[in-house]
Design a protein around this motif. Structure first.
Motif, PDB file in Angstrom:
ATOM      1  N   MET A   1      42.707  -2.256  56.660  1.00  0.00           N
ATOM      2  CA  MET A   1      41.601  -1.346  56.580  1.00  0.00           C
ATOM      3  C   MET A   1      41.560  -0.459  55.562  1.00  0.00           C
ATOM      4  SD  MET A   1      39.747   1.025  59.572  1.00  0.00           S
ATOM      5  CE  MET A   1      39.678  -0.454  60.542  1.00  0.00           C
ATOM      6  N   ASN A   2      40.861  -0.064  54.584  1.00  0.00           N
ATOM      7  CA  ASN A   2      41.109   0.953  53.381  1.00  0.00           C
ATOM      8  C   ASN A   2      40.421   2.070  53.775  1.00  0.00           C
ATOM      9  OD1 ASN A   2      38.182   0.762  52.730  1.00  0.00           O
ATOM     10  ND2 ASN A   2      38.459  -1.160  51.382  1.00  0.00           N
ATOM     11  N   TYR A   3      40.455   3.017  52.730  1.00  0.00           N
ATOM     12  CA  TYR A   3      40.200   4.188  53.071  1.00  0.00           C
ATOM     13  C   TYR A   3      38.721   4.353  53.237  1.00  0.00           C
ATOM     14  CZ  TYR A   3      38.878   9.384  51.769  1.00  0.00           C
ATOM     15  OH  TYR A   3      38.581  10.669  51.953  1.00  0.00           O
ATOM     16  N   GLU A   4      37.794   3.857  52.553  1.00  0.00           N
ATOM     17  CA  GLU A   4      36.223   3.892  52.545  1.00  0.00           C
ATOM     18  C   GLU A   4      35.975   3.074  54.153  1.00  0.00           C
ATOM     19  OE1 GLU A   4      37.855   2.717  49.865  1.00  0.00           O
ATOM     20  OE2 GLU A   4      37.291   4.619  48.643  1.00  0.00           O
ATOM     21  N   GLU A   5      36.570   2.277  54.457  1.00  0.00           N
ATOM     22  CA  GLU A   5      36.258   1.655  55.755  1.00  0.00           C
ATOM     23  C   GLU A   5      36.497   2.458  56.889  1.00  0.00           C
ATOM     24  OE1 GLU A   5      37.008  -3.055  54.720  1.00  0.00           O
ATOM     25  OE2 GLU A   5      38.633  -1.889  55.223  1.00  0.00           O
ATOM     26  N   VAL A   6      37.828   3.393  56.752  1.00  0.00           N
ATOM     27  CA  VAL A   6      37.950   4.194  57.846  1.00  0.00           C
ATOM     28  C   VAL A   6      36.879   5.157  57.824  1.00  0.00           C
ATOM     29  CG1 VAL A   6      39.668   6.194  58.438  1.00  0.00           C
ATOM     30  CG2 VAL A   6      40.554   3.976  57.516  1.00  0.00           C
ATOM     31  N   LEU A   7      36.483   5.717  56.742  1.00  0.00           N
ATOM     32  CA  LEU A   7      35.405   6.960  56.805  1.00  0.00           C
ATOM     33  C   LEU A   7      34.091   6.416  57.528  1.00  0.00           C
ATOM     34  CD1 LEU A   7      35.823   8.857  53.590  1.00  0.00           C
ATOM     35  CD2 LEU A   7      36.955   9.196  55.844  1.00  0.00           C
ATOM     36  N   GLU A   8      33.834   5.084  57.271  1.00  0.00           N
ATOM     37  CA  GLU A   8      32.648   4.497  57.781  1.00  0.00           C
ATOM     38  C   GLU A   8      32.733   4.384  59.295  1.00  0.00           C
ATOM     39  OE1 GLU A   8      32.206   0.660  56.044  1.00  0.00           O
ATOM     40  OE2 GLU A   8      31.840   1.340  53.967  1.00  0.00           O
ATOM     41  N   ARG A   9      34.142   4.138  59.679  1.00  0.00           N
ATOM     42  CA  ARG A   9      34.487   3.981  61.216  1.00  0.00           C
ATOM     43  C   ARG A   9      34.208   5.362  61.795  1.00  0.00           C
ATOM     44  NH1 ARG A   9      37.295   0.457  64.243  1.00  0.00           N
ATOM     45  NH2 ARG A   9      37.131  -1.183  62.998  1.00  0.00           N
ATOM     46  N   PHE A  10      34.674   6.288  61.094  1.00  0.00           N
ATOM     47  CA  PHE A  10      34.493   7.791  61.700  1.00  0.00           C
ATOM     48  C   PHE A  10      33.002   8.151  62.057  1.00  0.00           C
ATOM     49  CE2 PHE A  10      38.746   9.476  59.695  1.00  0.00           C
ATOM     50  CZ  PHE A  10      39.253   9.266  60.789  1.00  0.00           C
ATOM     51  N   VAL A  11      32.215   7.751  60.900  1.00  0.00           N
ATOM     52  CA  VAL A  11      30.692   8.031  60.829  1.00  0.00           C
ATOM     53  C   VAL A  11      30.138   7.457  62.151  1.00  0.00           C
ATOM     54  CG1 VAL A  11      28.466   7.582  59.851  1.00  0.00           C
ATOM     55  CG2 VAL A  11      30.323   8.368  58.591  1.00  0.00           C
ATOM     56  N   VAL A  12      30.561   6.123  62.440  1.00  0.00           N
ATOM     57  CA  VAL A  12      29.982   5.155  63.525  1.00  0.00           C
ATOM     58  C   VAL A  12      30.245   5.918  64.623  1.00  0.00           C
ATOM     59  CG1 VAL A  12      30.402   3.310  64.871  1.00  0.00           C
ATOM     60  CG2 VAL A  12      30.144   3.294  62.632  1.00  0.00           C
ATOM     61  N   LEU A  13      31.928   6.419  65.008  1.00  0.00           N
ATOM     62  CA  LEU A  13      32.469   6.999  66.151  1.00  0.00           C
ATOM     63  C   LEU A  13      31.654   8.480  66.369  1.00  0.00           C
ATOM     64  CD1 LEU A  13      36.233   6.126  65.637  1.00  0.00           C
ATOM     65  CD2 LEU A  13      34.815   5.214  67.442  1.00  0.00           C
ATOM     66  N   SER A  14      31.538   9.090  65.422  1.00  0.00           N
ATOM     67  CA  SER A  14      30.955  10.534  65.642  1.00  0.00           C
ATOM     68  C   SER A  14      29.781  10.492  66.282  1.00  0.00           C
ATOM     69  CB  SER A  14      30.810  11.168  64.069  1.00  0.00           C
ATOM     70  OG  SER A  14      30.011  10.626  63.105  1.00  0.00           O
ATOM     71  N   GLN A  15      28.981   9.351  66.041  1.00  0.00           N
ATOM     72  CA  GLN A  15      27.478   9.160  66.484  1.00  0.00           C
ATOM     73  C   GLN A  15      27.473   9.417  67.964  1.00  0.00           C
ATOM     74  OE1 GLN A  15      26.066   5.801  64.752  1.00  0.00           O
ATOM     75  NE2 GLN A  15      25.614   6.786  62.882  1.00  0.00           N
TER      76      GLN A  15
END
Length: 228
Positions: A1-15
């Motif tokens: 998993m790269n940096y951008e994918e981690v941030l995308e996952r954060f957005v999903v989890l934050s919802q």
């Protein structure tokens, strides 16, 4: 998993985060500049999925959000961490949660953890100093092999730290005293003796640390565990 994918996952989890999560964190002293509000168990699940990744950890730490920094210390490879990196990260601590998470997930596993615990306990910066005592507490819990005399060396530093009346320092001093004293019967006896000495110090922080520690160290459940 790269940096951008981690941030995308954060957005999903934050919802899935309750709307008042950040407000609640602020009330308990968790005050990052930016947070997604994601709970620690969800970050641990993500860390297990990623595995150890030194380069990703460094980039996440520099992003300076609550979640990127906590995840960074979870996925960092202790074998690639230098003393210089430890010093850089510890000086970045600006609230208690990132201090404690980094000590728990990474710093306590380092070969120089005992050295840094003592060294940082002399520092003036509030959360660097807290890190020193948090490390003492965590080592007392997680290091099952080190002999008692290494933990006894913490007592003079705990007594010295009891003079610091800053909230997040004195709570860490208390934490260290309690965890060393709950390690086994012998250290429990010595921790109680040290708590009684600390209680004689006139400063209010010392009296609070000693009184709270004595209550915990003499607790019936703690004493029963030693008997078993």
């Amino acid at each position: 998993m790269n940096y951008e994918e981690v941030l995308e996952r954060f957005v999903v989890l934050s919802q899935k985060v309750p709307t008042k999560s950040a407000e609640h964190m602020s009330r308990v002293g968790i005050t990052p500049k930016k947070t997604y509000g994601i709970r620690i168990p969800h970050l641990r699940e993500l860390a297990r999925e990623i595995g150890k990744d030194h380069e990703l950890a460094l980039r996440l730490w520099e992003s300076n959000t609550r979640e990127t920094r906590i995840l960074a210390c979870m996925i960092e490879d202790k074998d690639l961490v230098t003393e210089e990196q430890m010093e850089k990260w510890v000086t970045d601590f600006n609230y208690w949660e990132i201090c404690d998470q980094c000590c728990m997930n990474l710093f306590e596993k380092m070969p120089i953890a005992y050295e840094k615990a003592v060294e940082w306990s002399f520092r003036d910066e509030e959360f660097v100093k807290r890190a020193g005592f948090a490390l003492m507490a965590r080592l007392a819990v997680s290091d099952k092999k080190t002999p008692d005399d290494e933990f006894e060396k913490f007592f003079p530093h705990i007594m010295r730290g009891s003079l610091d009346d800053r909230n997040y320092v004195k709570k860490a001093v208390n934490w260290a005293l309690c965890q060393v004293g709950k390690r086994n019967r012998s250290l429990n006896k010595k921790a109680i003796e040290n708590a009684l000495e600390i209680k004689k110090i006139p400063e209010g922080s010392a009296k609070w640390i000693a009184s709270d520690a004595l209550r915990e160290l003499r607790d019936e459940k703690v004493q029963k565990r030693f008997k078993k």
